[in-house]
Design an enzyme around this catalytic site. Structure first.
Site, PDB file in Angstrom:
ATOM      1  CD  GLN A  39      -2.814   1.144   2.436  1.00 26.87           C
ATOM      2  OE1 GLN A  39      -2.376   1.531   3.521  1.00 26.87           O
ATOM      3  NE2 GLN A  39      -4.060   0.713   2.276  1.00 26.87           N
TER       4      GLN A  39
ATOM      5  CB  CYS B 126     -10.657 -11.599  17.038  1.00 28.59           C
ATOM      6  SG  CYS B 126     -10.729  -9.799  17.182  1.00 28.59           S
TER       7      CYS B 126
ATOM      8  CD  GLU C  11     -14.856 -19.949  39.277  1.00 30.86           C
ATOM      9  OE1 GLU C  11     -15.676 -19.205  39.864  1.00 30.86           O
ATOM     10  OE2 GLU C  11     -13.690 -19.603  38.993  1.00 30.86           O
TER      11      GLU C  11
ATOM     12  CB  CYS D 274      -3.280  -9.973  19.906  1.00 29.35           C
ATOM     13  SG  CYS D 274      -4.891 -10.795  19.739  1.00 29.35           S
TER      14      CYS D 274
ATOM     15  NE  ARG E  80     -10.490  -5.168  14.372  1.00 26.45           N
ATOM     16  CZ  ARG E  80     -11.460  -4.341  14.738  1.00 26.45           C
ATOM     17  NH1 ARG E  80     -11.384  -3.717  15.889  1.00 26.45           N
ATOM     18  NH2 ARG E  80     -12.504  -4.135  13.967  1.00 26.45           N
TER      19      ARG E  80
ATOM     20  CD  GLN F  61     -13.533  -8.994  37.986  1.00 24.63           C
ATOM     21  OE1 GLN F  61     -13.861  -7.848  37.716  1.00 24.63           O
ATOM     22  NE2 GLN F  61     -12.468  -9.291  38.723  1.00 24.63           N
TER      23      GLN F  61
ATOM     24  CB  ALA G 266      -5.547 -15.113  34.755  1.00 24.54           C
TER      25      ALA G 266
ATOM     26  CB  CYS H 183      -4.766  -4.783  17.275  1.00 27.69           C
ATOM     27  SG  CYS H 183      -6.560  -4.616  17.456  1.00 27.69           S
TER      28      CYS H 183
ATOM     29  CE1 TYR I 191      -3.817   8.763   7.571  1.00 26.71           C
ATOM     30  CE2 TYR I 191      -4.909   6.914   6.519  1.00 26.71           C
ATOM     31  CZ  TYR I 191      -4.382   7.500   7.642  1.00 26.71           C
ATOM     32  OH  TYR I 191      -4.419   6.846   8.838  1.00 26.71           O
TER      33      TYR I 191
END
Length: 661
Positions: A103, A338, A410, A357, A315, A418, A391, A345, A170
Site C-alpha cells: 500500500q 478475536c 472454580e 493482541c 484482527r 469477570q 487468567a 492491536c 489521507y
C-alpha cells in the site's frame, strides 16, 4: 476424479477457496489481510506477515509505505534501500503461496512529522487539528512522480502488486472529498477535478510498472463528515477511476470518526457491508470489503451473495494467524477467537508503538514468541489452578499443552470470571468468546474442572501439587470507597439503593433499580460504560458523574477503543458530568462537589452505582506464604489477583508463568 479429494473447508466454503485473478496475478484464495500498521520493522515485520502467510491467507497488503521523505513510514519506499528488504519479504511470503501487495501512502493533512502538513485546502484534520498549508501545482506533480518511483521499487523488489491509499482522509482521499477540498483550480470543484490527482498517480504508476502488474485503490465508502463522501459520492469515484484500476478495496471512515474504520465490538459484525456493497456493485473489477468480518463462514456468505469478490480478515488473524488453514482443514473449533476490543492491536500500537493482541501473546513478537505453546516439558508435573477466569483458563490450557496433569478449581458454578459479567451487557457480549473457547479447550485436553469448589490450604496440601497457580481475581471495594477521599467513606453509601458494579451486572447480588440512576465513575474504565448500558436496558435515565474529565479516561487511545461507546451512550440520552467527587448520598439524591473547587451540586437519584477500584483476592497466596505452607510446591499469582485489570494483562501473565513451566 474418483472421489472428492478436497479438504473439508474447501467443500464447505467453495467460494472462499477459489482463486481470484487481479491483473496479471492469481490470488490462491479469497481471504485478504488489508493494510494495517504494526509498529514492527525489518525481520519482525516479515515474521509477522509470514506467520499469516503460513496460516493460509491468499493476499497480504502490507502496511502504509510513505512515498516521500516529508511523510515517511517504517518502510522506506522512497529509496532504493528498501529493495533488499522487499526481496526477503517476497521470498518468504511466496514460499507459502501468498501474494503480496504494497500500500502506497502519503499522510497529507494527517502528517504530524516535521513541518506543517500540506493538503488540498486550509482545512484541518479533526484529530491533528493543525491548519495545513495549501499544496501548489508543482508539489502535486512532484508527488505524482514520487508515487510512480515508489511503485517501480515495489515491482523491482519482487512484490506482486500495489494498492493506492485514497481512503480515511489521507492525502489522496482529502483531495477527493468535497469536505476537505475547496480548491478552485484543476484539482478542485467538480468530481472530475477532485479525482484528478489520484488519476494522475494511477496513470504515472501504470507507465512505470510492467503490463499486468496489479494496481488498485482503497477508498472510503462513507467518510462520516457533513458534506463529505457518502456512498453516492463513493460510487461515482469508483466509476470515475475504474478504467485505471485492477481492483477496488472499499473501507469506511476518516479521522472525523476514527472508530468507524477501526471499529470495536460496539459495531455489529460486517457493519460496513450495508453501505459498501452499494459501491462494489457499480464496478466490474474485483472488489474487497472489510469491517469486523471474523470468520471464513462469514466471508463465504459475503462472496457467495455477490457483495464482494474478496474479503478482508485482519484482527481475527492477529488473534489466530492460522485461521484460514484451520478453516480449510475443517478445524474451526481450534481457532482462537478475536474479541474485537482493539485494546491489544490498535490501542497498543497507538500508545506503546507496537501491535499486540488481547488473546494472542505472540502477535507482533513472532521472532521471539511462538503462537502456540512450546512442546512438552522435560518433567511432567501436577498443576493446580485456582480460579476459572481468563487468567486461570489460559494457565490451565497452557500447562496441559505442556504435558502436565492439571486440575482447575472454580468457586462459582460457571467458568469465565469477570469476563462473564462484562459480557452480560449486549454491546460487549463478544468478550465471552475467548473464555468459552478456553473452557472448551480444557475439556478437549482432559483438564479436571471442579466447579462450586472453594479452595483452602488443606485442599491444596492434600492434592500434593508441584505447582499452584492462584488466579482468584479481585472484588470491588465497599461502595463507600472513592479515590478522592480514600480513607473517608461516602456518607449514605450503605443505603439499600446504592450498589457496586457487580450488583448491577448480576454478580454477587442484585441491585435495586429505579427510574433515575447516578453512576459514579471512579476508575475511568469500561466498567462504568457497562453499568450504564445495563441500567439503560432496565429503563433507567442515566447520568454518569466522574472523577475524570472524560468517560473511559483511562482506556488507551480512546478514539479507537471507547469513542464508539461514548457516542452510543450520549446518543441514548446519557449525561456525563466530569471532575466531580461524591459528597453524600440520601434516599432521594446525590450531592457531588467539583474537585479542587468544593462547589456542590445535587442530583435526584433512586438508583446509585459506585464504580470504584477492586481489592486483590490474594489472601490464599499470602496465607500460604506467611504460614510457610508452600515448601513442597511453587505458588504463582496471576491475573487480577496479581494486580492486573484487563483480559489482555491476565492472559499475558498466565502465559508468562506456564509456558516455561
Amino acid at each position: 476424479m474418483a472421489g472428492d479429494e478436497r479438504l473439508p473447508g474447501e467443500r464447505r466454503y467453495p467460494h472462499v477457496f477459489q482463486p481470484q485473478r487481479i491483473g496479471g496475478a492469481t490470488i490462491p484464495n479469497r481471504i485478504v489481510r488489508t493494510a494495517h500498521s504494526t509498529g514492527t520493522l525489518g525481520d519482525d515485520l516479515i515474521a509477522y506477515h509470514e506467520a499469516r502467510a503460513r496460516g493460509g491467507v491468499g493476499l497480504a497488503i502490507i502496511e502504509i509505505a510513505g512515498v516521500s521523505t516529508d511523510s515517511p513510514t517504517g518502510i522506506p519506499v522512497y529509496s532504493d534501500k528498501v529493495l533488499p528488504w522487499y526481496e526477503e519479504l517476497a521470498s518468504r511470503m511466496h514460499t507459502h503461496g501468498t501474494k503480496v501487495f504494497q500500500q502506497l501512502w502519503h499522510g497529507g493533512i494527517t502528517n504530524t512529522r516535521g513541518e506543517r502538513p500540506a493538503g488540498p485546502s486550509a482545512i484541518p484534520n479533526a484529530i491533528v487539528g493543525v491548519t495545513p498549508r495549501v499544496m501548489t501545482i508543482g508539489e502535486i506533480q512532484g508527488l505524482v512522480e514520487a508515487f510512480a518511483q515508489a511503485a517501480r521499487r515495489v515491482e523491482a523488489g519482487g512484490l506482486d502488486g500495489i494498492e493506492l491509499h485514497a481512503a480515511h482522509g489521507y492525502l489522496l482521499g482529502s483531495f477527493m472529498s468535497p469536505a476537505t477540498n475547496v480548491r478552485e483550480d484543476d484539482y478542485g470543484g467538480s468530481l472530475e477535478n477532485r479525482v484528478r490527482f489520484t488519476r494522475d498517480v494511477l496513470r504515472a504508476i501504470r507507465a512505470e510498472v510492467s503490463a499486468g502488474f496489479p494496481v488498485g485503490i482503497r477508498i472510503s465508502g462513507d467518510e462520516f463528515i457533513e458534506g463529505g463522501i457518502d456512498h453516492i459520492e463513493a460510487e461515482s469515484i469508483a466509476q470515475e477511476l475504474e478504467p485505471d484500476i485492477d481492483f477496488l478495496d472499499v473501507s469506511m471512515g476518516t479521522y472525523w470518526r476514527f472508530h468507524k474504520f477501526l471499529s470495536t465490538l460496539d459495531e455489529p459484525l460486517g457493519y460496513e457491508l450495508e453501505n459498501n456493497e452499494k459501491i462494489t456493485k457499480v464496478v466490474d473489477v474485483p472488489t474487497i470489503v472489510t469491517g469486523r468480518i471474523m470468520t471464513v463462514d462469514h466471508a463465504e456468505h459475503i462472496i457467495g451473495t455477490g457483495k464482494a469478490d474478496m474479503v478482508s480478515i485482519v484482527r481475527a488473524m492477529i488473534a489466530d494467524p492460522d485461521l484460514v488453514a484451520k478453516a480449510r482443514e475443517g478445524r474451526e473449533v481450534d481457532i482462537r477467537p478475536c474479541i474485537g476490543t482493539s485494546m491489544g492491536c490498535v490501542a497498543q500500537l497507538m500508545t506503546v508503538g507496537r501491535i499486540q493482541c488481547v488473546v494472542n501473546v505472540a502477535a507482533g513478537a513472532e521472532t521471539r514468541v511462538p503462537f502456540e505453546t512450546p512442546g512438552p516439558a522435560e518433567v511432567k508435573k501436577k498443576v493446580l489452578v485456582v480460579g476459572g477466569g481468563p487468567a486461570g483458563l489460559e494457565a490451565a490450557r497452557t500447562a496441559a499443552l505442556r504435558g502436565h496433569v492439571v486440575d482447575l478449581y472454580e468457586m462459582t458454578g460457571e467458568l469465565g470470571g469477570q469476563v462473564r459479567m462484562a459480557a452480560s451487557v449486549p454491546p460487549r457480549s463478544d468478550l465471552e468468546a475467548i473464555t468459552r473457547w478456553l473452557a472448551d479447550e480444557l475439556e478437549r485436553l482432559g483438564v479436571g474442572v471442579h466447579l462450586r469448589t472453594p479452595v483452602d490450604p488443606d485442599l491444596i496440601i492434600s492434592a500434593a501439587p508441584d505447582e499452584v497457580i492462584i488466579a482468584t481475581g479481585s472484588t470491588p471495594k465497599p461502595a463507600g470507597f472513592q479515590l478522592s477521599s480514600p480513607t473517608i467513606p461516602v456518607p449514605g453509601a450503605d443505603l439499600p439503593h446504592v450498589s457496586t458494579s457487580w450488583e448491577v451486572l448480576g454478580f454477587g447480588g442484585r441491585a435495586q433499580v429505579g427510574a433515575n440512576a447516578i453512576v459514579y465513575d471512579d476508575t475511568g474504565t469500561f466498567e462504568a460504560v457497562s453499568v450504564a448500558d445495563k441500567l439503560l436496558a432496565a429503563g433507567c435515565a442515566v447520568t454518569i458523574i466522574s472523577r475524570h474529565e472524560q468517560l473511559g479516561a483511562k482506556i488507551p487511545y480512546p478514539a479507537a477503543t471507547v469513542e464508539a461507546s461514548r457516542e452510543r451512550l450520549f446518543a441514548e440520552g446519557v449525561d456525563f458530568i466530569p471532575a466531580m467527587a461524591l459528597r453524600r448520598i440520601t434516599e432521594s439524591d446525590v450531592t457531588v462537589y467539583g474537585l479542587g473547587l468544593k462547589a456542590e451540586r445535587t442530583y435526584e437519584a433512586d438508583t446509585v452505582c459506585i464504580v470504584t477500584f477492586h481489592d486483590l483476592n490474594d489472601e490464599l497466596a499470602t496465607y500460604m506464604a506467611d504460614e510457610h505452607l508452600d515448601g513442597d510446591f511453587r505458588v504463582h499469582v496471576i491475573g487480577n489477583a496479581a494486580g492486573t485489570d484487563t483480559i489482555h494483562a491476565a492472559i499475558r501473565s498466565a502465559s508468562k508463568v506456564t509456558r516455561g513451566m
